[in-house]
Design a protein around this motif. Structure first.
Motif, PDB file in Angstrom:
ATOM      1  N   GLU A 202      56.665  25.583  -6.990  1.00 17.63           N
ATOM      2  CA  GLU A 202      56.362  24.477  -7.897  1.00 17.63           C
ATOM      3  C   GLU A 202      55.026  23.863  -7.482  1.00 17.63           C
ATOM      4  N   TYR A 203      54.079  23.812  -8.414  1.00 23.26           N
ATOM      5  CA  TYR A 203      52.768  23.233  -8.135  1.00 23.26           C
ATOM      6  C   TYR A 203      52.697  21.814  -8.711  1.00 23.26           C
ATOM      7  N   TYR A 204      52.033  20.937  -7.966  1.00 17.80           N
ATOM      8  CA  TYR A 204      51.944  19.547  -8.377  1.00 17.80           C
ATOM      9  C   TYR A 204      50.494  19.089  -8.338  1.00 17.80           C
ATOM     10  N   GLU A 205      50.183  18.127  -9.194  1.00 20.50           N
ATOM     11  CA  GLU A 205      48.910  17.436  -9.134  1.00 20.50           C
ATOM     12  C   GLU A 205      49.116  16.122  -8.384  1.00 20.50           C
ATOM     13  N   ARG A 206      48.042  15.600  -7.844  1.00 17.13           N
ATOM     14  CA  ARG A 206      48.132  14.323  -7.152  1.00 17.13           C
ATOM     15  C   ARG A 206      48.548  13.231  -8.143  1.00 17.13           C
ATOM     16  N   LEU A 207      49.457  12.340  -7.708  1.00 15.53           N
ATOM     17  CA  LEU A 207      50.012  11.329  -8.600  1.00 15.53           C
ATOM     18  C   LEU A 207      49.101  10.129  -8.802  1.00 15.53           C
ATOM     19  N   SER A 208      48.128   9.957  -7.914  1.00 17.10           N
ATOM     20  CA  SER A 208      47.150   8.880  -8.084  1.00 17.10           C
ATOM     21  C   SER A 208      45.776   9.454  -7.774  1.00 17.10           C
ATOM     22  N   PRO A 209      44.720   8.961  -8.427  1.00 19.86           N
ATOM     23  CA  PRO A 209      43.392   9.548  -8.224  1.00 19.86           C
ATOM     24  C   PRO A 209      42.836   9.258  -6.832  1.00 19.86           C
ATOM     25  N   LEU A 210      42.038  10.205  -6.334  1.00 17.84           N
ATOM     26  CA  LEU A 210      41.301  10.034  -5.082  1.00 17.84           C
ATOM     27  C   LEU A 210      39.815  10.184  -5.411  1.00 17.84           C
ATOM     28  N   VAL A 211      39.046   9.128  -5.144  1.00 18.24           N
ATOM     29  CA  VAL A 211      37.639   9.088  -5.576  1.00 18.24           C
ATOM     30  C   VAL A 211      36.717   9.195  -4.362  1.00 18.24           C
ATOM     31  N   PRO A 212      35.966  10.317  -4.226  1.00 18.82           N
ATOM     32  CA  PRO A 212      34.961  10.401  -3.159  1.00 18.82           C
ATOM     33  C   PRO A 212      33.752   9.534  -3.529  1.00 18.82           C
ATOM     34  N   LEU A 213      33.389   8.616  -2.673  1.00 21.51           N
ATOM     35  CA  LEU A 213      32.273   7.718  -2.964  1.00 21.51           C
ATOM     36  C   LEU A 213      30.943   8.390  -2.663  1.00 21.51           C
ATOM     37  N   LYS A 214      29.903   7.971  -3.361  1.00 23.56           N
ATOM     38  CA  LYS A 214      28.582   8.581  -3.200  1.00 23.56           C
ATOM     39  C   LYS A 214      27.714   7.848  -2.182  1.00 23.56           C
ATOM     40  N   VAL A 215      28.204   6.721  -1.715  1.00 20.70           N
ATOM     41  CA  VAL A 215      27.442   5.960  -0.718  1.00 20.70           C
ATOM     42  C   VAL A 215      28.298   5.756   0.518  1.00 20.70           C
ATOM     43  N   PRO A 216      27.680   5.738   1.719  1.00 18.21           N
ATOM     44  CA  PRO A 216      28.443   5.521   2.949  1.00 18.21           C
ATOM     45  C   PRO A 216      28.796   4.057   3.123  1.00 18.21           C
ATOM     46  N   LEU A 217      29.644   3.778   4.090  1.00 17.04           N
ATOM     47  CA  LEU A 217      29.975   2.382   4.389  1.00 17.04           C
ATOM     48  C   LEU A 217      28.747   1.654   4.913  1.00 17.04           C
ATOM     49  N   GLY A 218      28.031   2.330   5.812  1.00 23.21           N
ATOM     50  CA  GLY A 218      26.803   1.755   6.350  1.00 23.21           C
ATOM     51  C   GLY A 218      27.036   0.792   7.488  1.00 23.21           C
ATOM     52  N   SER A 219      27.705  -0.324   7.225  1.00 21.54           N
ATOM     53  CA  SER A 219      27.903  -1.356   8.235  1.00 21.54           C
ATOM     54  C   SER A 219      29.343  -1.851   8.173  1.00 21.54           C
ATOM     55  N   PHE A 220      29.881  -2.257   9.341  1.00 21.44           N
ATOM     56  CA  PHE A 220      31.237  -2.802   9.367  1.00 21.44           C
ATOM     57  C   PHE A 220      31.322  -4.152   8.661  1.00 21.44           C
ATOM     58  N   SER A 221      30.187  -4.722   8.333  1.00 24.06           N
ATOM     59  CA  SER A 221      30.212  -5.958   7.535  1.00 24.06           C
ATOM     60  C   SER A 221      30.728  -5.675   6.126  1.00 24.06           C
ATOM     61  N   ASN A 222      30.747  -4.384   5.747  1.00 23.89           N
ATOM     62  CA  ASN A 222      31.237  -3.998   4.427  1.00 23.89           C
ATOM     63  C   ASN A 222      32.717  -3.625   4.422  1.00 23.89           C
ATOM     64  N   ILE A 223      33.368  -3.790   5.560  1.00 24.24           N
ATOM     65  CA  ILE A 223      34.802  -3.511   5.642  1.00 24.24           C
ATOM     66  C   ILE A 223      35.566  -4.501   4.774  1.00 24.24           C
ATOM     67  N   ARG A 224      36.638  -4.019   4.144  1.00 25.83           N
ATOM     68  CA  ARG A 224      37.466  -4.894   3.326  1.00 25.83           C
ATOM     69  C   ARG A 224      38.949  -4.608   3.599  1.00 25.83           C
ATOM     70  N   THR A 225      39.786  -5.505   3.155  1.00 24.72           N
ATOM     71  CA  THR A 225      41.230  -5.361   3.344  1.00 24.72           C
ATOM     72  C   THR A 225      41.720  -4.036   2.746  1.00 24.72           C
ATOM     73  N   GLY A 226      42.561  -3.338   3.512  1.00 23.60           N
ATOM     74  CA  GLY A 226      43.105  -2.059   3.056  1.00 23.60           C
ATOM     75  C   GLY A 226      42.328  -0.858   3.536  1.00 23.60           C
TER      76      GLY A 226
END
Length: 559
Positions: A202-226
């Motif tokens: 049985e083959y399945y697709e992912r149940l929720s989307p996974l989005v690869p971002l085009k920009v890096p985090l860069g700095s830990f000042s950009n960290i957010r909840t989760g």
């Protein structure tokens, strides 16, 4: 009469199964009539075997038909359903230790009695008709209506793969559900061609989307909840935790492999709890399997790791496993995101996520103790080290299998081979959960084996007495406390297999809990700012302990 696991075996307790198929004599596993079956047996049947072996030459190194090692499963035409897809593609349970805990807890909470059986835990409930187990503890001598093997792609793991192979071939269930990565499909199909089982994929697709971002985090000042920072060394994990918390906006939970399982579970629980102050996770690839986490975004600090042998790029499967933990279906995040700390890693990340899963070519295999025992009868003057090495060098395999890495077993065998122990006892110590790369853990095993060989009984108080162990104040002190936990964990594991010889299981388990609590206190105090302590430690004389033998001179000084 033989004695094993602290129990005297009465006539009829051992069932020795031998059958002749075509021109080959096949040797099957022993069925031990004990309360908790262990994944290997001991045989005291040389006389019965020698009478047969005298008329038929037997090659004990012929491992080309491993499916015949499990006659109980071969009597049944199993319906095997292989569920494959990316991570987070369905609801399933699995045999890994933390998942076993989670499954047992959920079922019992739902008033469905479920036993928990791992190498270090036994929790049994009245009327239980279900079991949550680690894959190494899978019972291949009982019948089940339904069984689940999670993360079946682990069958190709160089160290643990043989346990998944054993479960796949040996579990006797009307329905056997396999969950894992699509790359395992061709190999599973090939392996089950000779078992007589039916297989449906049985083959399945992912149940929720996974989005690869085009920009890096860069700095830990950009960290957010989760957010979850994926790092691959404990020093980096603690460094990132400090850097993030020094900003004054977030508190971090941490998860990595050498943390006690209890601590890992509680750290994950704090991160998942919306009412907790801990809203960011810093973790190793331990999160890639077996933990359900409310992660919004995975941030790779690097795409390289040291695997114990060399520094290498993460594999496609590893990247997918870790990245797939973001945006888990059913969590508060409807979609997951993934990026890197540095822009230089983005091309590899995007390439891996867009690549098909690599196809597994072979499954791990390792001979059970019965085969090693009979092989040792041909080499009576050899120690376990030589027997293991010679057996593996001469093993004959079909194209679908490889012999699992036995370097750690050989290291232990070289240590204990000189002790006056039976082959079975040596084998038992070799497969114990000792961390051979941890000096304290290795020394603990050596002392346990030495005391056992001399006295037949190992009291924990001989090496572990009340002391003045404190909450660690440095990473060096923390590592030593984690090592002490490993030694206590080892004692508990041995106590389930040599019950009369390792009688202090409850004491060892309570000291493990204290170690976990002290480690958690260190984690709470580490960082740029402090939250109020949420609980009190036990009284000093209850929690303060240390290993005090010559081998375990772990100083309790402040580092």
């Amino acid at each position: 009469m033989a004695s094993i696991f602290g129990r005297r075996l009465l006539p009829g307790n051992i069932v020795w199964r031998i059958t002749q198929l075509k021109d080959n004599v096949e040797l099957y596993s022993l069925s031990l009539d004990i309360k908790h079956k262990i994944p290997f047996g001991v045989c005291n049947c040389s006389r019965q075997w020698s009478s047969l072996a005298g008329t038929k030459k037997v090659d004990f190194t012929d491992l080309t038909r491993p499916h015949t090692w499990y006659p109980h499963a071969r009597r049944k035409k199993r319906n095997v359903i292989l569920h494959v897809g990316p991570t987070n593609s369905g609801i399933y349970c699995g045999p890994l230790r933390l998942l076993a805990w989670e499954v047992a807890k959920r079922l019992n909470k739902a008033k469905v009695p479920c036993d928990l059986i791992t190498g270090q835990e036994r929790e049994e409930f009245d009327g239980a008709k279900h079991k949550a187990v680690t894959v190494e503890m899978a019972d291949v001598t009982s019948d089940y209506g339904c069984a689940v093997i999670d993360e079946i792609q682990m069958i190709g793991c160089r160290t643990r793969g043989f346990s998944f192979t054993r479960a796949l071939l040996g579990i006797s269930a009307d329905e056997l559900h396999l969950c894992g990565d699509p790359g395992a499909v061709p190999l599973i199909e090939e392996i089950l061609k000779v078992t007589g089982d039916s297989l449906k994929v049985e083959y399945y697709e992912r149940l929720s989307p996974l989005v690869p971002l085009k920009v890096p985090l860069g700095s830990f000042s950009n960290i957010r909840t989760g957010d979850c920072i994926a790092a691959f060394s404990r020093s980096n994990i603690y460094m990132f935790k400090k850097q993030i918390e020094s900003g004054g906006k977030h508190l971090c939970s941490v998860v990595y492999g050498s943390l006690p399982p209890e601590t890992r579970t509680r750290q994950a629980t704090m991160f998942n709890d919306a009412n907790s102050d801990s809203d960011v996770l810093v973790a190793s690839d331990a999160i890639g399997m077996g933990l359900n986490l409310n992660i919004s975004r995975i941030i790779f600090s690097t795409l390289q790791k040291f695997d114990g042998v060399e520094m290498r790029d993460l594999s496609v499967l590893e990247i997918k496993q870790i990245a797939g933990r973001a945006g888990r279906y059913g969590s508060k995040y409807p979609a997951g995101e993934v990026t890197c700390l540095s822009s230089k890693d983005l091309p590899l990340l995007h390439s891996a996520l867009n690549s098909p899963s690599p196809i597994l070519e072979k499954a791990g295999l390792f001979p059970n103790f019965d085969l090693l025992y009979m092989y040792s009868r041909l080499h009576p003057k050899h120690g376990l080290y030589d027997i293991l090495e010679h057996f593996v060098d001469n093993a004959k395999l079909s194209a679908n299998y490889f012999i699992s890495n036995i370097e750690d077993l050989l290291k232990v065998a070289s240590i204990i081979d000189e002790l006056p122990l039976s082959l079975h006892d040596k084998y038992l110590f070799c497969i114990s959960p000792v961390d051979v790369d941890d000096d304290l853990s290795s020394q603990g095993l050596t002392q346990f084996a030495t005391n056992y060989s001399k006295n037949g009984i190992v009291r924990l108080r001989e090496i572990f007495t009340p002391g003045t162990l404190q909450v660690p104040k440095t990473q060096v002190a923390l590592k030593e406390l984690e090592s002490i936990h490993k030694v206590l964990d080892l004692y508990v594991w041995l106590s389930f297999r040599l019950e009369e010889s390792f009688p202090d299981r409850e004491l060892a388990a309570s000291q493990k809990a204290i170690c976990s609590m002290l480690i958690e206190e260190f984690l709470e105090r580490l960082g740029g700012w402090q939250k109020p302590m949420s609980r009190k430690l036990p009284h000093q004389h209850q929690r303060s302990s240390r290993l005090n033998s010559q081998l375990f001179q772990v100083a309790t000084k402040e580092y």
